[in-house]
Write an enzyme that holds these catalytic residues in place. Structure first.
Site, PDB file in Angstrom:
ATOM      1  N   CYS A 112      42.534  34.449  45.559  1.00  0.00           N
ATOM      2  CA  CYS A 112      42.767  34.700  46.966  1.00  0.00           C
ATOM      3  C   CYS A 112      41.448  35.012  47.681  1.00  0.00           C
ATOM      4  CB  CYS A 112      43.808  35.808  47.110  1.00  0.00           C
ATOM      5  SG  CYS A 112      44.415  36.107  48.767  1.00  0.00           S
ATOM      6  N   HIS A 113      41.297  36.218  48.226  1.00  0.00           N
ATOM      7  CA  HIS A 113      40.067  36.642  48.888  1.00  0.00           C
ATOM      8  C   HIS A 113      39.081  37.284  47.907  1.00  0.00           C
ATOM      9  CE1 HIS A 113      42.681  36.174  52.396  1.00  0.00           C
ATOM     10  NE2 HIS A 113      41.608  36.218  53.167  1.00  0.00           N
TER      11      HIS A 113
END
Length: 187
Positions: A112-113
């Site tokens: 994800c991030h």
């Protein structure tokens, strides 16, 4: 044949705002494969997870950044969420921990991030990486080649895009630790 990671230690670097399933589900898979997993955070106690669109559970911190070194672990997992990696990438000790892992050549998995922290650790230049689509520009500006795939392996870096990718992400982490190729190179 089931993979046995007995004797392998895996660090999950996280802080408040970590996307809950991106920490708990890969951790569960690694624990079931026999690895010893530990949640590492800037502060002792517990961190508050994010559960998609609201606050989730508290997750116990096993050790603080002050008490660990990359050499203590066989692999590192960087779960995402937006808040978690945004705080970690501004924490000097967290960035140093990730840099030390990057220099060791041991497996680093980010979802994800999570790759935001890899950018800050200067670990993405020339690497093929995936992530949550909104950080594509950040990764390409840092010198990475961004691709939209469920899971990407480039050397010792394992990356995935989102919670829907967790099963493939977890499988690839286990496979890379079991393979031992990066662990031997780091010795």
């Amino acid at each position: 044949m089931a993979v046995n990671l007995k004797g392998k230690k895996v660090a999950f670097l996280a802080t408040d705002g970590v996307e809950q399933v991106e920490l708990t589900e890969p951790r569960k898979a690694l624990d079931q494969a026999g690895a010893l997993t530990e949640v590492i955070a800037p502060n002792a106690g517990a961190i508050k997870a994010w559960k998609f669109k609201e606050w989730g559970d508290s997750i116990r911190v096993d050790k603080t950044l002050d008490a660990v070194h990359a050499s203590d672990y066989d692999a590192l997992v960087l779960p995402g969420g937006v808040i978690n990696p945004d705080h970690l990438r501004t924490n000097e000790k967290a960035v140093r921990f990730v840099k030390d892992f990057a220099h060791s050549g041991k497996p680093i998995a980010a979802i994800c991030h999570g790759p935001w922290t890899l950018i800050e650790a200067d670990a993405v230049k020339g690497r093929t990486i995936t992530s949550w689509p909104s950080i594509k520009t950040d990764l390409t500006n840092a010198g990475a080649k961004w691709v939209d795939r469920q899971v990407v392996l480039d050397g010792n870096l394992i990356t995935s895009r989102k919670p829907d990718d967790i099963a493939a992400f977890s499988e690839k982490i286990i496979e890379e630790i079991a393979d031992g190729k990066h662990l031997k190179a780091a010795s």
